[in-house]
Write a protein that holds these residues in place. Structure first.
Motif, PDB file in Angstrom:
ATOM      1  N   CYS A  99      54.565  94.227  32.574  1.00 49.26           N
ATOM      2  CA  CYS A  99      55.911  94.405  33.099  1.00 49.26           C
ATOM      3  C   CYS A  99      55.969  95.303  34.330  1.00 49.26           C
ATOM      4  O   CYS A  99      57.009  95.394  34.976  1.00 49.26           O
ATOM      5  CB  CYS A  99      56.841  94.955  32.013  1.00 49.26           C
ATOM      6  SG  CYS A  99      56.446  96.635  31.482  1.00 49.26           S
ATOM      7  N   GLY A 100      54.886  95.993  34.670  1.00 45.31           N
ATOM      8  CA  GLY A 100      54.850  96.839  35.864  1.00 45.31           C
ATOM      9  C   GLY A 100      55.464  98.210  35.674  1.00 45.31           C
ATOM     10  O   GLY A 100      55.635  98.957  36.631  1.00 45.31           O
ATOM     11  N   PRO A 127      45.944 103.217  36.095  1.00 47.17           N
ATOM     12  CA  PRO A 127      45.749 102.962  34.661  1.00 47.17           C
ATOM     13  C   PRO A 127      47.005 103.198  33.831  1.00 47.17           C
ATOM     14  O   PRO A 127      47.098 102.714  32.718  1.00 47.17           O
ATOM     15  CB  PRO A 127      44.629 103.929  34.268  1.00 47.17           C
ATOM     16  CG  PRO A 127      44.570 104.940  35.331  1.00 47.17           C
ATOM     17  CD  PRO A 127      45.086 104.302  36.576  1.00 47.17           C
ATOM     18  N   ASP A 128      47.983 103.918  34.374  1.00 45.90           N
ATOM     19  CA  ASP A 128      49.211 104.182  33.620  1.00 45.90           C
ATOM     20  C   ASP A 128      50.273 103.111  33.856  1.00 45.90           C
ATOM     21  O   ASP A 128      51.329 103.141  33.239  1.00 45.90           O
ATOM     22  CB  ASP A 128      49.781 105.550  33.994  1.00 45.90           C
ATOM     23  CG  ASP A 128      48.874 106.683  33.531  1.00 45.90           C
ATOM     24  OD1 ASP A 128      48.197 106.505  32.500  1.00 45.90           O
ATOM     25  OD2 ASP A 128      48.840 107.734  34.198  1.00 45.90           O
ATOM     26  N   THR A 129      50.022 102.151  34.745  1.00 47.26           N
ATOM     27  CA  THR A 129      50.989 101.091  35.025  1.00 47.26           C
ATOM     28  C   THR A 129      50.685  99.885  34.136  1.00 47.26           C
ATOM     29  O   THR A 129      49.549  99.437  34.039  1.00 47.26           O
ATOM     30  CB  THR A 129      50.921 100.677  36.501  1.00 47.26           C
ATOM     31  OG1 THR A 129      51.170 101.834  37.300  1.00 47.26           O
ATOM     32  CG2 THR A 129      51.961  99.628  36.823  1.00 47.26           C
ATOM     33  N   CYS A 130      51.717  99.371  33.486  1.00 46.67           N
ATOM     34  CA  CYS A 130      51.561  98.215  32.606  1.00 46.67           C
ATOM     35  C   CYS A 130      51.323  96.959  33.441  1.00 46.67           C
ATOM     36  O   CYS A 130      52.024  96.719  34.429  1.00 46.67           O
ATOM     37  CB  CYS A 130      52.815  98.044  31.747  1.00 46.67           C
ATOM     38  SG  CYS A 130      52.746  96.604  30.660  1.00 46.67           S
ATOM     39  N   ASP A 164      48.977 105.042  25.316  1.00 48.65           N
ATOM     40  CA  ASP A 164      47.955 104.006  25.222  1.00 48.65           C
ATOM     41  C   ASP A 164      48.584 102.616  25.261  1.00 48.65           C
ATOM     42  O   ASP A 164      47.885 101.640  25.514  1.00 48.65           O
ATOM     43  CB  ASP A 164      47.150 104.161  23.924  1.00 48.65           C
ATOM     44  CG  ASP A 164      46.271 105.396  23.946  1.00 48.65           C
ATOM     45  OD1 ASP A 164      45.860 105.807  25.049  1.00 48.65           O
ATOM     46  OD2 ASP A 164      45.999 105.937  22.854  1.00 48.65           O
ATOM     47  N   TYR A 165      49.878 102.533  24.984  1.00 51.02           N
ATOM     48  CA  TYR A 165      50.627 101.282  25.015  1.00 51.02           C
ATOM     49  C   TYR A 165      51.844 101.485  25.909  1.00 51.02           C
ATOM     50  O   TYR A 165      52.349 102.607  26.048  1.00 51.02           O
ATOM     51  CB  TYR A 165      51.067 100.858  23.611  1.00 51.02           C
ATOM     52  CG  TYR A 165      49.905 100.492  22.726  1.00 51.02           C
ATOM     53  CD1 TYR A 165      49.414  99.199  22.699  1.00 51.02           C
ATOM     54  CD2 TYR A 165      49.289 101.445  21.935  1.00 51.02           C
ATOM     55  CE1 TYR A 165      48.330  98.858  21.912  1.00 51.02           C
ATOM     56  CE2 TYR A 165      48.205 101.117  21.143  1.00 51.02           C
ATOM     57  CZ  TYR A 165      47.730  99.824  21.127  1.00 51.02           C
ATOM     58  OH  TYR A 165      46.662  99.495  20.351  1.00 51.02           O
ATOM     59  N   CYS A 166      52.310 100.405  26.497  1.00 41.73           N
ATOM     60  CA  CYS A 166      53.461 100.473  27.396  1.00 41.73           C
ATOM     61  C   CYS A 166      54.700 100.915  26.625  1.00 41.73           C
ATOM     62  O   CYS A 166      54.990 100.409  25.533  1.00 41.73           O
ATOM     63  CB  CYS A 166      53.700  99.108  28.044  1.00 41.73           C
ATOM     64  SG  CYS A 166      55.128  99.094  29.157  1.00 41.73           S
ATOM     65  N   VAL A 167      55.421 101.848  27.198  1.00 38.99           N
ATOM     66  CA  VAL A 167      56.621 102.373  26.556  1.00 38.99           C
ATOM     67  C   VAL A 167      57.746 101.346  26.594  1.00 38.99           C
ATOM     68  O   VAL A 167      58.576 101.287  25.693  1.00 38.99           O
ATOM     69  CB  VAL A 167      57.046 103.693  27.246  1.00 38.99           C
ATOM     70  CG1 VAL A 167      58.308 104.245  26.647  1.00 38.99           C
ATOM     71  CG2 VAL A 167      55.944 104.714  27.172  1.00 38.99           C
ATOM     72  N   LYS A 168      57.750 100.471  27.605  1.00 41.39           N
ATOM     73  CA  LYS A 168      58.836  99.508  27.775  1.00 41.39           C
ATOM     74  C   LYS A 168      58.607  98.234  26.964  1.00 41.39           C
ATOM     75  O   LYS A 168      59.478  97.789  26.232  1.00 41.39           O
ATOM     76  CB  LYS A 168      58.993  99.167  29.254  1.00 41.39           C
ATOM     77  CG  LYS A 168      60.180  98.305  29.561  1.00 41.39           C
ATOM     78  CD  LYS A 168      60.339  98.120  31.050  1.00 41.39           C
ATOM     79  CE  LYS A 168      61.549  97.242  31.349  1.00 41.39           C
ATOM     80  NZ  LYS A 168      61.653  96.976  32.773  1.00 41.39           N
ATOM     81  N   CYS A 169      57.406  97.615  27.104  1.00 42.74           N
ATOM     82  CA  CYS A 169      57.196  96.324  26.448  1.00 42.74           C
ATOM     83  C   CYS A 169      56.200  96.381  25.283  1.00 42.74           C
ATOM     84  O   CYS A 169      56.080  95.422  24.534  1.00 42.74           O
ATOM     85  CB  CYS A 169      56.721  95.290  27.467  1.00 42.74           C
ATOM     86  SG  CYS A 169      55.064  95.576  28.114  1.00 42.74           S
ATOM     87  N   GLY A 170      55.442  97.467  25.138  1.00 44.60           N
ATOM     88  CA  GLY A 170      54.522  97.612  24.014  1.00 44.60           C
ATOM     89  C   GLY A 170      53.154  96.991  24.234  1.00 44.60           C
ATOM     90  O   GLY A 170      52.323  96.985  23.336  1.00 44.60           O
ATOM     91  N   ALA A 171      52.889  96.484  25.413  1.00 46.04           N
ATOM     92  CA  ALA A 171      51.580  95.882  25.697  1.00 46.04           C
ATOM     93  C   ALA A 171      50.526  96.973  25.837  1.00 46.04           C
ATOM     94  O   ALA A 171      50.814  98.072  26.320  1.00 46.04           O
ATOM     95  CB  ALA A 171      51.651  95.062  26.984  1.00 46.04           C
ATOM     96  N   PRO A 172      49.283  96.696  25.423  1.00 47.01           N
ATOM     97  CA  PRO A 172      48.246  97.718  25.581  1.00 47.01           C
ATOM     98  C   PRO A 172      47.929  97.933  27.054  1.00 47.01           C
ATOM     99  O   PRO A 172      47.922  96.992  27.848  1.00 47.01           O
ATOM    100  CB  PRO A 172      47.057  97.139  24.827  1.00 47.01           C
ATOM    101  CG  PRO A 172      47.313  95.691  24.711  1.00 47.01           C
ATOM    102  CD  PRO A 172      48.799  95.500  24.760  1.00 47.01           C
TER     103      PRO A 172
END
Length: 172
Positions: A39-40, A33-36, A48-56
């Protein structure tokens, strides 16, 4: 997560596990659940949102929903605290407190009488306000004594005040 069915080409939500048009069963995806999913990137657990790309983080939100739905309802109970009869304040003491403040600020003898009356009550609220009103009178007396000692109030003014109180006032 929206997936395209390999059999019919329909875009379908895979939360049901199959295509709703042709019935094709989607293979289960084991994900962290912690993998985007975009972008992976592996994110910290509190994100709650990806640190790299900002996707939920979709799977994280699904895991949180399923974990919170198993909990029972939140019940908040409000306690109504009843004061004992001796601590309840009646309307008479409210009016006396109000008039006590008015007359103690104006510096009248009536305010002093009300302040003494309130400070002798069993009700702690009335007693507290009576003590405050007595403190106002003590402040006024101390102020008058300081003004008299420094010469800002002449001795004739105090003598005239005594004549006014005794009713023997004559104009000069």
């Amino acid at each position: 997560m929206i997936r395209r069915c390999p059999q019919c080409g329909t875009a379908a939500d895979d939360k049901y596990g199959f295509c709703y048009k042709c019935g094709y069963e989607f293979p289960k995806i084991e994900v962290d659940p912690d993998t985007c999913q975009s972008c992976g990137f592996h994110n910290p657990p509190e994100a709650d949102y990806c640190v790299k790309c900002g996707a939920p983080l979709v799977f994280k939100q699904q895991f949180e929903k399923t974990s919170t739905t198993n909990l029972g309802p939140i019940v908040i109970q409000k306690e109504v605290v009843q004061r004992p009869p001796e601590q309840r304040q009646n309307r008479t003491s409210r009016w006396l407190i109000l008039f006590g403040y008015i007359f103690s600020i104006l510096g009248g003898v009536i305010g002093l009488i009300i302040a003494i009356y309130l400070s002798t009550r069993k009700d702690p609220v009335a007693r507290k306000h009576g003590h405050i009103q007595l403190a106002i009178f003590i402040f006024y007396i101390a102020l008058i004594l300081i003004l008299y000692a420094t010469g800002n109030i002449p001795a004739d003014a105090i003598a005239q005040y005594k004549q006014i109180l005794s009713g023997n006032f004559t104009r000069i």
